[in-house]
Design an enzyme around this catalytic site. Structure first.
Site: not given
Length: 314
Positions: A217-219, A248, A221
């Site tokens: 979810l990127g920033a 990765d 989490g």
């Protein structure tokens, strides 16, 4: 041993600039060149963290020669299938002022039928020693539709769980083929499933055959979603840096734990989220910061109600 397959590798070129300004000329220090592609980034992290790994991929043309030379220097155990087409290139430009990274990926060129057969044969030969198969990254345009499901089927026949990080129709193919773990990000999940709600989209992949979905979810989490569980991990403040290898690193963490026999989604999520965040702190994809245990200790891990997740992400 963790076996990684990168069907569409890239010679990764990374430059750092003070500030990226569209249409302007920029000066930068000498850039970094690495043998890349998502599966190779996974293999680098696994190798650096002391787990046994073998990376299988292709290389061809002049860029492939440079790719192969750097891979030898890296020390990552590997096997290369030689192909006639040039290995594609991937360019990352890191804006130091904003902490953003702009990426340009060549699509890649399709190997011949015989070269695809050679890649499959290399995987089959290595599977008896493998505890986990990781298939990461895109497929080149024109790749055989059945190649990804075939890899998963071969692994299942050998009793080896498959972890797949891909996008588009291939993500649905991987679920239908029974991949044990899928690792999309939110945009990839919505694109593949047509479902905007991340929890519902992940549950669709599980209904189609996956056991666990690790959703970046990127920033905001990361989520771990199974048929009966939903776990979220996040930091109070997002880390600034280069996010290109974050997903990765999450796959690498999952692969290491799966190879050890771990299946608890919370434990897998904690390690995956910590390694993912630790990758952001490093200048190049395929590395994670040794600070990852401290990052893991700072994670807020919860089992939220699906509706609260939807509301928070809306």
């Amino acid at each position: 041993m963790i076996l990684t397959v990168t069907p569409n590798p890239a010679l990764d070129l990374t430059w750092h600039v003070d500030r990226l300004s569209i249409g302007d000329t920029h000066r930068a220090d000498t850039g970094a060149v690495r043998a890349g592609g998502k599966g190779l980034n996974v293999a680098r992290v696994v190798h650096a963290e002391g787990a046994a790994v073998r990376a299988i991929t292709t290389a061809g043309g002049r860029s492939g020669e440079e790719f192969a030379e750097e891979l030898v220097r890296s020390g990552v155990p590997h096997a290369l299938v030689r192909v006639g087409q040039d290995t594609r290139r991937s360019v990352a430009i890191v804006d130091e002022a904003l902490g953003d990274t702009t990426i340009i990926n060549e699509r890649g060129l399709n190997p011949s039928d015989q070269e695809w057969a050679d890649l499959l044969a290399a995987v089959v030969d290595a599977l008896p020693s493998a505890r986990v198969l990781v298939i990461s990254g895109s497929l080149p345009p024109g790749a055989p539709d059945g190649f990804l499901p075939l890899l998963i089927a071969v692994a299942k026949d050998a009793g080896v769980p498959a972890i797949v990080d891909t996008s588009g129709p291939a993500l649905l193919q991987a679920a239908d083929a029974g991949a044990s773990v899928l690792k999309p990000n939110r945009a990839e999940l919505a694109e593949a499933t047509g479902i905007l709600d991340p929890v519902d989209g992940a549950r669709m992949l599980i209904e189609r055959g996956a056991e666990l979905v690790l959703l970046s979810l990127g920033a905001a989490g990361m989520l771990a979603i199974t048929a009966s569980d939903l776990v979220r991990a996040r930091l109070d403040e997002p880390l600034a840096g280069n996010p290109t290898g974050a997903g990765d690193a999450a796959v690498a963490a999952c692969a290491v734990l799966y190879a050890e026999g771990e299946r608890d989604p919370e434990l897998i999520l904690r390690r995956a989220a910590a390694w993912s965040a630790a990758a952001v702190l490093m200048p190049l994809a395929g590395d994670i910061s040794p600070q990852w245990p401290a990052i893991a200790a700072q994670l807020r891990v919860s089992r939220p109600d699906p509706d609260s997740v939807r509301k928070d992400l809306s």
